[in-house]
Design a protein around this motif. Structure first.
Motif, PDB file in Angstrom:
ATOM      1  N   PRO A 199       1.771   9.978 -10.587  1.00 52.39           N
ATOM      2  CA  PRO A 199       2.586   9.881  -9.361  1.00 52.39           C
ATOM      3  C   PRO A 199       1.967   9.016  -8.274  1.00 52.39           C
ATOM      4  O   PRO A 199       2.679   8.481  -7.429  1.00 52.39           O
ATOM      5  CB  PRO A 199       2.716  11.340  -8.897  1.00 52.39           C
ATOM      6  N   VAL A 200       0.644   8.860  -8.304  1.00 51.79           N
ATOM      7  CA  VAL A 200       0.022   8.061  -7.241  1.00 51.79           C
ATOM      8  C   VAL A 200       0.426   6.592  -7.363  1.00 51.79           C
ATOM      9  O   VAL A 200       0.491   5.870  -6.364  1.00 51.79           O
ATOM     10  CB  VAL A 200      -1.510   8.237  -7.264  1.00 51.79           C
ATOM     11  N   VAL A 201       0.735   6.163  -8.590  1.00 55.05           N
ATOM     12  CA  VAL A 201       1.151   4.768  -8.754  1.00 55.05           C
ATOM     13  C   VAL A 201       2.412   4.487  -7.931  1.00 55.05           C
ATOM     14  O   VAL A 201       2.560   3.417  -7.350  1.00 55.05           O
ATOM     15  CB  VAL A 201       1.377   4.451 -10.253  1.00 55.05           C
ATOM     16  N   TYR A 202       3.289   5.487  -7.870  1.00 59.22           N
ATOM     17  CA  TYR A 202       4.483   5.300  -7.042  1.00 59.22           C
ATOM     18  C   TYR A 202       4.101   5.015  -5.601  1.00 59.22           C
ATOM     19  O   TYR A 202       4.691   4.159  -4.940  1.00 59.22           O
ATOM     20  CB  TYR A 202       5.384   6.532  -7.091  1.00 59.22           C
ATOM     21  N   GLN A 203       3.093   5.739  -5.126  1.00 60.46           N
ATOM     22  CA  GLN A 203       2.690   5.536  -3.730  1.00 60.46           C
ATOM     23  C   GLN A 203       2.255   4.091  -3.490  1.00 60.46           C
ATOM     24  O   GLN A 203       2.515   3.523  -2.431  1.00 60.46           O
ATOM     25  CB  GLN A 203       1.564   6.494  -3.358  1.00 60.46           C
ATOM     26  N   HIS A 204       1.586   3.514  -4.493  1.00 59.68           N
ATOM     27  CA  HIS A 204       1.180   2.112  -4.332  1.00 59.68           C
ATOM     28  C   HIS A 204       2.398   1.198  -4.233  1.00 59.68           C
ATOM     29  O   HIS A 204       2.475   0.337  -3.363  1.00 59.68           O
ATOM     30  CB  HIS A 204       0.296   1.666  -5.499  1.00 59.68           C
ATOM     31  N   PHE A 205       3.344   1.406  -5.155  1.00 55.84           N
ATOM     32  CA  PHE A 205       4.558   0.591  -5.093  1.00 55.84           C
ATOM     33  C   PHE A 205       5.230   0.738  -3.736  1.00 55.84           C
ATOM     34  O   PHE A 205       5.620  -0.226  -3.096  1.00 55.84           O
ATOM     35  CB  PHE A 205       5.564   1.013  -6.163  1.00 55.84           C
ATOM     36  N   PHE A 206       5.361   1.983  -3.328  1.00 58.21           N
ATOM     37  CA  PHE A 206       6.113   2.253  -2.110  1.00 58.21           C
ATOM     38  C   PHE A 206       5.449   1.613  -0.901  1.00 58.21           C
ATOM     39  O   PHE A 206       6.080   0.910  -0.123  1.00 58.21           O
ATOM     40  CB  PHE A 206       6.245   3.765  -1.899  1.00 58.21           C
ATOM     41  N   TRP A 207       4.143   1.830  -0.763  1.00 57.95           N
ATOM     42  CA  TRP A 207       3.492   1.354   0.464  1.00 57.95           C
ATOM     43  C   TRP A 207       3.187  -0.126   0.418  1.00 57.95           C
ATOM     44  O   TRP A 207       3.015  -0.754   1.459  1.00 57.95           O
ATOM     45  CB  TRP A 207       2.241   2.180   0.761  1.00 57.95           C
ATOM     46  N   PHE A 208       3.095  -0.696  -0.789  1.00 61.24           N
ATOM     47  CA  PHE A 208       2.911  -2.144  -0.836  1.00 61.24           C
ATOM     48  C   PHE A 208       4.060  -2.835  -0.124  1.00 61.24           C
ATOM     49  O   PHE A 208       3.894  -3.888   0.487  1.00 61.24           O
ATOM     50  CB  PHE A 208       2.823  -2.642  -2.275  1.00 61.24           C
ATOM     51  N   TYR A 209       5.250  -2.234  -0.217  1.00 62.49           N
ATOM     52  CA  TYR A 209       6.339  -2.761   0.588  1.00 62.49           C
ATOM     53  C   TYR A 209       6.408  -2.118   1.966  1.00 62.49           C
ATOM     54  O   TYR A 209       6.562  -2.798   2.973  1.00 62.49           O
ATOM     55  CB  TYR A 209       7.688  -2.571  -0.100  1.00 62.49           C
ATOM     56  N   SER A 210       6.321  -0.811   2.012  1.00 61.85           N
ATOM     57  CA  SER A 210       6.736  -0.131   3.236  1.00 61.85           C
ATOM     58  C   SER A 210       5.739  -0.268   4.359  1.00 61.85           C
ATOM     59  O   SER A 210       6.102  -0.087   5.512  1.00 61.85           O
ATOM     60  CB  SER A 210       7.029   1.333   2.951  1.00 61.85           C
ATOM     61  N   HIS A 211       4.482  -0.578   4.062  1.00 61.15           N
ATOM     62  CA  HIS A 211       3.678  -0.933   5.231  1.00 61.15           C
ATOM     63  C   HIS A 211       4.128  -2.273   5.803  1.00 61.15           C
ATOM     64  O   HIS A 211       4.456  -2.334   6.983  1.00 61.15           O
ATOM     65  CB  HIS A 211       2.164  -0.921   5.001  1.00 61.15           C
ATOM     66  N   PRO A 212       4.151  -3.345   4.999  1.00 64.67           N
ATOM     67  CA  PRO A 212       4.617  -4.621   5.576  1.00 64.67           C
ATOM     68  C   PRO A 212       6.002  -4.503   6.198  1.00 64.67           C
ATOM     69  O   PRO A 212       6.328  -5.227   7.141  1.00 64.67           O
ATOM     70  CB  PRO A 212       4.640  -5.564   4.368  1.00 64.67           C
ATOM     71  N   ALA A 213       6.810  -3.559   5.687  1.00 67.24           N
ATOM     72  CA  ALA A 213       8.154  -3.392   6.246  1.00 67.24           C
ATOM     73  C   ALA A 213       8.102  -3.113   7.733  1.00 67.24           C
ATOM     74  O   ALA A 213       9.012  -3.479   8.481  1.00 67.24           O
ATOM     75  CB  ALA A 213       8.886  -2.266   5.525  1.00 67.24           C
TER      76      ALA A 213
END
Ligand code: HEM
Ligand SMILES: [Cu+2]
Lengths: 210, 563
Positions: free
Chosen positions: B252-266
């Motif tokens: 499940p932590v891999v999802y966090q990487h996907f999510f924040w790789f976008y959502s921080h720059p967002a």
């Protein structure tokens, strides 16, 4: 007044520059930007694959599976890669036809476009055969999930490419109007090269790196 | 001297298209005019701002008392999930894209966006996606409840057993929104790269356009990563893959990487255009050139790059190895540099200027002050030891609302007031505008400041009930929240009434530089009678330098005598 002259020259060249920025150019630029963006989806899948594989939480392969058959897919790979050259030839034929305006050469475009489609179709067929022979389903754990998602998502792109090719082939028969350039064909061809490059990386990741 | 020749059919383009209200139907049709689309975006986004805001009112009412007595806990979960999702995906993104849509072609001297039809399609996907998200209230089990980040394992559980459930609808909605944004990104990048008027070199382009370009580049590299994660999530819920199921080898932590790789720059997709608007509003209302224009312009692009390298600061408390924490702590701190440079440039811009405290100026100044505060608490959160302490507490909620409301929403207000005369041809009412500003500014402090002590004391976020020891600050925050709810009323009153019968504004009421002010208000269908030829940058205040080759057009600027 050299400064003013310089400004005037600057403007002159800018105007010319602006006029060259025609719509087809915009479309091509935009399409390349889109493809770059699209490739990030695949890259994220690839990175995910590498992470899942190198830092396993549980078993990587489904029970009873130790690896995956590589020979048939290699043949498939060769077909797909060579189809990239074929579509390039088709594009060249169209280019020459439009530049030199000799009617006779449009058949070259049609022939090679059709050949590309057939090769793409063969690739999809090969993948179908492969899928139906596999001893695991998408629910059999992490490798299976990755395998079907990656190849399936790529397959969808192949299908899209074939649909684009069909449209371009049809257009050459139905309207045959290339007054506004042949951006559609260029885009189809760019897309096909893109699908190809992605497949090479995918093949290395899934089939070679076992 | 150099004019692009005008074809006969272009003469009709000189007609300003009739503004509202006589032609309001224009805004409900499939139009490819970037100005109509821009306003469609803005108005649609405001609708969802109000819906998301209403949800915030319920949330704050619930938190007025320690017990969970107003709504069910599952309803509460659904409320904060949809509040966050609506605010991010259907308010902030669309309203900013709307402003950029309206302004960018005007500012760079183009007749429209590069792909007008694609532009319209991008817009119409927004109401569809948002409706889908709201429709999740009607399916069994209700809307998604795992927060706007939808972390597995919560998000891949499916207690109702239906394939059509709130979480799936949430993903589809976000996916449609994402497709729309990627198409928008392609459109903006192409437009800015290839449609600038003759003479508009990169360093004659307004800072706002630089900021939009930088933000849209983030969309192009970041959103596909989120899409990858969302596809995996969807497959996990629907067809039983195991990407994020540890029992089957997933992680499940891999999802966090996907999510924040976008959502921080967002965050920067949202805040960069706001920075751009600050950079446009301040020079006009202080009558001074933008200080350090080139540096401000380039820093937007620098932020684009750095913000792609900081995402793990959202995962300090997850299973993250120490080297990763160190690395991302350092990169996080680095973002402070370009951001600080911008603030410095803004302060230097207004320093010693002839400041007019108009409504847009007030909102810009207020927004910058909130940004400084949010930046400081952001540095706190970026340092691993402090973050481990306050992670998932109200400190975080306070911090990001200072960014989202204090900076971004206020910046959007600044932009809307500033360009309102351009968009409608009419002036808003200054008194109502100032009232709006006062209520907003006080409201923001009253609700979001108390969240910081709450978080430091340890009140967790995403809870419907809390320990009675936290009641003091919670009551203040809730009252501040209601004030913020009320603050929207003068705005709506102002916009609606002045759009209908406000005083006529003229083409350039602020006496601003910038190409958008050289055309009529509202601008004609293809923006300019003839494409202007640019000979200098857009911030010539006090310098009296010409902006476009055709000097006569400059009559509209009337620079007051300054030293
Ligand atoms: C009157 C205005 C607002 C109030 C009273 C308010 C209040 C709240 C509260 C109490 C929460 C729940 C925090 C938690 O339990 O973790 C929340 C979450 C959130 N809010 Fe707001 N908010 C407001 C405006 C905004 C705006 C304008 C935005 C964005 C532009 C925004 C974005 C978010 C996000 C992203 C979350 C996180 C949701 C989640 O945890 O999944 N809010 N807000
Ligand atoms: Cu972040």
């Amino acid at each position: 007044m050299t400064a003013e002259r310089a400004i005037a020259q600057d403007i002159e060249s800018e105007v010319r520059h602006a006029q060259e920025h025609d719509e087809a150019g915009n479309s091509k630029f935009g399409f390349i930007v889109f493809l770059l963006s699209e490739s990030v989806i695949f890259i994220s899948f690839f990175v995910g694959y590498a992470i899942f594989k190198t830092t396993p939480v549980g078993e990587w392969y489904p029970p009873g599976v130790t690896g995956i058959e590589t020979k048939e897919p290699l043949f498939n790979t060769l077909i797909l890669v060579s189809s990239s050259f074929v579509i390039y030839v088709a594009e060249r034929y169209l280019h020459d036809y439009l530049e030199v305006k000799k009617n006779g050469k449009l058949w070259g475009f049609r022939l090679f476009m059709l050949l590309t489609m057939l090769m793409g179709g063969y690739f999809l067929y090969g993948q179908m055969v492969e899928w139906s022979g596999l001893p695991f389903t998408v629910q059999s754990g992490i490798f299976a999930s990755m395998f079907y998602t990656l190849t399936g998502f790529h397959g969808l792109h192949v299908l899209t490419g074939i649909i684009m090719q069909t449209t371009m082939l049809r257009r050459s028969f139905v309207s045959g109007n290339y007054d506004n350039g042949y951006f559609g064909v260029e885009a189809t061809s760019l897309f096909w090269h893109f699908v190809d490059v992605i497949w090479i990386v995918l093949y290395i990741l899934i089939y070679v790196w076992q | 001297m150099t004019n692009i020749s005008i074809s006969p059919d272009e003469i009709t383009r000189g007609q300003p298209y009739p503004g509202a209200p006589d032609n309001w139907k224009r805004f409900f049709t499939f139009s490819t005019d970037h100005k109509v689309i821009g306003i469609q975006y803005i108005v649609t986004a405001f609708f969802f701002f109000l819906v998301g805001g209403a949800m915030a009112m319920v949330i704050r009412s619930e938190l007025l008392t320690p017990e969970a007595d107003l709504v069910d806990r599952t309803v509460y979960n659904a409320l904060f999930t949809l509040h966050g999702s609506l605010m991010i995906f259907f308010w902030t993104f669309p309203v900013l894209v709307g402003l950029a849509n309206y302004l960018v072609p005007l500012m760079i001297g183009a007749r429209d966006m590069a792909f007008p039809r694609l532009n319209a399609i991008s817009f119409w996907m927004i109401p569809v996606a948002a409706t889908l998200m709201l429709a999740s209230f009607l399916v069994p089990g209700g809307p998604a409840q795992s927060g706007w980040w939808s972390y597995p394992p919560q998000s891949i559980q499916n207690p109702t057993g239906n394939i059509i459930n709130g979480q799936v609808l949430w993903i589809l909605s976000v996916a449609i929104n994402g497709v729309s944004s990627i198409m928008g990104g392609v459109n903006f990048v192409t437009t800015i790269f290839r449609m600038r008027a003759p003479g508009m070199t990169w360093f004659r382009m307004p800072a706002f356009c630089w900021a939009v370009l930088a933000a849209q580049l983030i969309q192009l590299y970041g959103l596909p990563a989120l899409t990858g994660g969302a596809i995996m999530l969807l497959l996990d819920i629907t067809i039983g893959t195991s990407f994020f199921r540890p029992e089957n080898g997933g992680n499940p932590v891999v999802y966090q990487h996907f999510f924040w790789f976008y959502s921080h720059p967002a965050v920067y997709v949202m805040v960069l255009p706001v920075f751009g608007m600050f950079s446009e509003v301040l020079p006009v209302h202080a009558r001074k050139p933008l200080f350090g224009y080139r540096v401000i312009a380039v820093s937007s692009v620098v932020i684009t790059v750095i913000s792609g390298c900081v995402w793990v600061h959202h995962m300090f408390a997850s299973a993250t190895p120490p080297w990763m924490r160190m690395f991302f702590m350092v990169t996080t701190m680095l973002v402070a540099v370009p951001s600080g440079i911008k603030v410095f440039g803004w302060v230097a811009t207004i320093w010693g200027g002839k400041i007019r405290f108009t409504t847009p100026m007030l909102f810009a100044l207020g927004g910058i002050s909130n940004w400084v505060f949010a930046g400081i608490t952001g540095i706190f959160l970026g340092s691993v030891p402090i973050d481990l302490h306050v992670h998932n507490t109200y400190f975080v909620v306070g911090h990001f609302h200072y960014v989202l409301y204090g900076t971004i929403v206020m910046g959007i207000y600044a932009g809307i007031y500033h360009w309102f005369p351009k968009m409608t041809g009419r002036m808003y009412y200054e008194g109502l505008g100032k009232l709006h500003f006062a209520l907003t500014y006080i409201g923001v402090q009253a609700i979001f400041l108390p969240m910081h002590p709450l978080g430091l004391q340890g009140m967790p976020r995403r809870v419907a009930s809390y320990d009675p020891e936290f009641i003091y600050w919670n009551v203040i925050a809730s009252l501040g929240g209601f004030l913020l709810g009320v603050s929207v009323l003068p705005f709506i009153l102002n916009i609606v009434s002045s759009w209908i019968r406000g005083p006529k504004a003229g083409n350039n009421p602020w006496r601003a530089y910038g190409l958008e002010w050289l055309t009529t208000s509202p601008p004609p269908v293809e923006n300019f009678e003839e494409i202007p030829v640019v000979v200098s940058g857009p911030y010539g205040y006090g310098k009296n330098q010409p902006l476009v080759a055709n000097q006569a057009r400059l009559g509209t600027i009337e620079e007051p005598a300054t030293s």
